[in-house]
Scaffold this active site. Structure first.
Site, mmCIF file in Angstrom:
data_model
loop_
_atom_site.group_PDB
_atom_site.id
_atom_site.type_symbol
_atom_site.label_atom_id
_atom_site.label_comp_id
_atom_site.label_asym_id
_atom_site.label_seq_id
_atom_site.Cartn_x
_atom_site.Cartn_y
_atom_site.Cartn_z
ATOM 1 N N ASP A 12 0.988 -1.023 0.026
ATOM 2 C CA ASP A 12 -0.076 0.174 -0.159
ATOM 3 C C ASP A 12 0.803 1.266 0.245
ATOM 4 O O ASP A 12 2.406 1.159 0.746
ATOM 5 C CB ASP A 12 -0.723 0.214 1.186
ATOM 6 C CG ASP A 12 -1.894 1.625 1.043
ATOM 7 O OD1 ASP A 12 -2.685 1.423 0.269
ATOM 8 O OD2 ASP A 12 -1.754 1.793 1.989
ATOM 9 N N SER A 13 0.104 2.638 -1.011
ATOM 10 C CA SER A 13 0.869 3.016 -0.332
ATOM 11 C C SER A 13 0.948 4.115 1.172
ATOM 12 O O SER A 13 2.337 4.991 0.813
ATOM 13 C CB SER A 13 0.203 4.761 -1.617
ATOM 14 O OG SER A 13 -1.301 4.867 -0.229
ATOM 15 N N CYS A 75 -3.736 -0.911 -2.164
ATOM 16 C CA CYS A 75 -4.330 0.114 -2.522
ATOM 17 C C CYS A 75 -4.633 0.810 -4.095
ATOM 18 O O CYS A 75 -4.512 0.044 -5.154
ATOM 19 C CB CYS A 75 -3.192 0.612 -3.059
ATOM 20 S SG CYS A 75 -2.997 2.420 -2.800
ATOM 21 N N GLU A 160 -4.940 10.050 8.382
ATOM 22 C CA GLU A 160 -3.050 9.741 8.560
ATOM 23 C C GLU A 160 -2.641 10.340 9.144
ATOM 24 O O GLU A 160 -1.995 10.270 10.052
ATOM 25 C CB GLU A 160 -2.488 9.855 7.232
ATOM 26 C CG GLU A 160 -3.136 9.653 5.606
ATOM 27 C CD GLU A 160 -1.368 8.137 5.687
ATOM 28 O OE1 GLU A 160 -0.392 8.312 6.632
ATOM 29 O OE2 GLU A 160 -1.827 7.411 5.099
ATOM 30 N N CYS A 194 -11.180 3.058 -1.234
ATOM 31 C CA CYS A 194 -9.635 3.461 -0.825
ATOM 32 C C CYS A 194 -9.798 3.050 1.140
ATOM 33 O O CYS A 194 -10.531 2.891 1.608
ATOM 34 C CB CYS A 194 -10.060 5.140 -0.094
ATOM 35 S SG CYS A 194 -7.895 6.137 0.490
ATOM 36 N N HIS A 196 -8.314 3.620 3.228
ATOM 37 C CA HIS A 196 -7.786 4.143 4.383
ATOM 38 C C HIS A 196 -9.374 4.695 5.058
ATOM 39 O O HIS A 196 -9.492 5.090 6.076
ATOM 40 C CB HIS A 196 -7.729 5.605 4.335
ATOM 41 C CG HIS A 196 -6.099 5.782 4.592
ATOM 42 N ND1 HIS A 196 -5.663 5.478 3.005
ATOM 43 C CD2 HIS A 196 -5.146 6.442 4.941
ATOM 44 C CE1 HIS A 196 -4.324 5.494 3.248
ATOM 45 N NE2 HIS A 196 -3.837 5.949 4.612
#
Ligand code: DGL
Length: 275
Positions: A12-13, A75, A160, A194, A196
């Site tokens: 993942d990023s 991702c 984040e 996504c 997240h």
């Protein structure tokens, strides 16, 4: 020489892919896994096709060098912008059994069993939305379904920075959902496209209302991977099973370990990967 077996790579990023990783480990507890988060270069969601492809392929090659034969791009942005080039151009040149899979197809395959109105909303990064990957993939399986997309550029930074319980999260979640439902109030299914976004699920549920179903990808991707391994014995044979899990980040480990707990729900110790 025959190809040696190795861990399954999950890429993942940043941290988001840990929401998918968690479900994959639950589904396939006996396998070995390496997680790689490209935290030094996150976010991918606002970057160009060329940059996302370059970064993703570099990370996949690192996972191959660490012994992985199968890599999951956990991702959406990488799956939308890099997967096809890797599968069609890069992997054939390796001339072996190494494989790379993404998260969009397993999600698109099941959307039809959730919606009753035939109107589905995709919540994703600007990059995933611009690629139209979900619109294209869902049309392959369910041409009768109408797909509406909303880019949510502020949601990744909110997660984040662990601001998910902050009034700013209410503001941006409500704003993006209002935009989406203003386009079509008949949407009855939302895809959290996504990695997240599952951390914002309570807020999304609150503002979407009780009649809207929310699809979170982790479980779907994990089940789809299990099915894939059953169908592809030659790939399964190259996945080692010692129940080892190793975590790598391209950024500072102590920061990764602290934030990763939020996504994984348990403590971990990562290693730094510099290339
Ligand atoms: N993990 C990415 C995704 O699923 C979002 C984070 C980013 O923008 O890099 O699309």
């Amino acid at each position: 020489m025959p190809q040696a077996s190795g861990p399954i790579g999950v890429f993942d990023s940043g941290y988001g892919g840990l929401t998918v990783f968690k479900e994959i480990v639950k589904e396939l507890p006996d396998y070995d896994f390496i997680y790689l988060g490209d935290n030094a270069r996150v976010p991918y969601g606002t970057r160009s096709f060329e940059t996302v492809y370059k970064y993703t392929w570099e990370c996949v090659q690192q996972l191959f060098d660490l012994g992985c034969n199968l890599v999951i791009l956990a991702c959406n942005t990488a799956s939308a912008k890099a997967l096809r080039s890797i599968q069609q151009n890069d992997l054939p040149q390796l001339n072996d059994l190494r494989k790379v899979l993404g998260v969009i197809r397993p999600t698109a395959e099941v959307v039809g069993s959730y919606t009753k109105s035939g109107n589905v909303g995709i919540l994703a990064t600007p990059g995933t939305v611009a690629s139209r990957s979900y619109v294209i993939e869902i049309a392959k399986f369910f041409p009768e379904i109408s797909v509406f997309q909303e880019a949510c550029p502020m949601w990744v930074p909110l997660v984040e920075n662990n601001e998910i319980n902050n009034p700013a999260a209410d503001y941006f979640v409500k704003k993006n959902l209002d935009n989406l439902f203003a386009v079509n109030p008949e949407i009855d299914t939302l895809v959290l496209a996504c990695t997240h976004y599952p951390l914002l699920i309570n807020k999304i549920r609150e503002f979407a209302g009780p009649n809207v179903q929310i699809i979170s990808q982790g479980e779907l991707v994990a089940k789809s991977l299990n099915e894939y391994l059953k169908r592809h014995a030659e790939v399964e044979a190259l996945c080692s099973k010692n129940q080892h899990q190793t975590f790598y980040t391209t950024e500072c480990c102590s920061d990764f370990d602290k934030k990763a707990t939020l996504f994984l729900g348990r403590e971990l110790q990562s290693k730094q990967l510099i290339f």
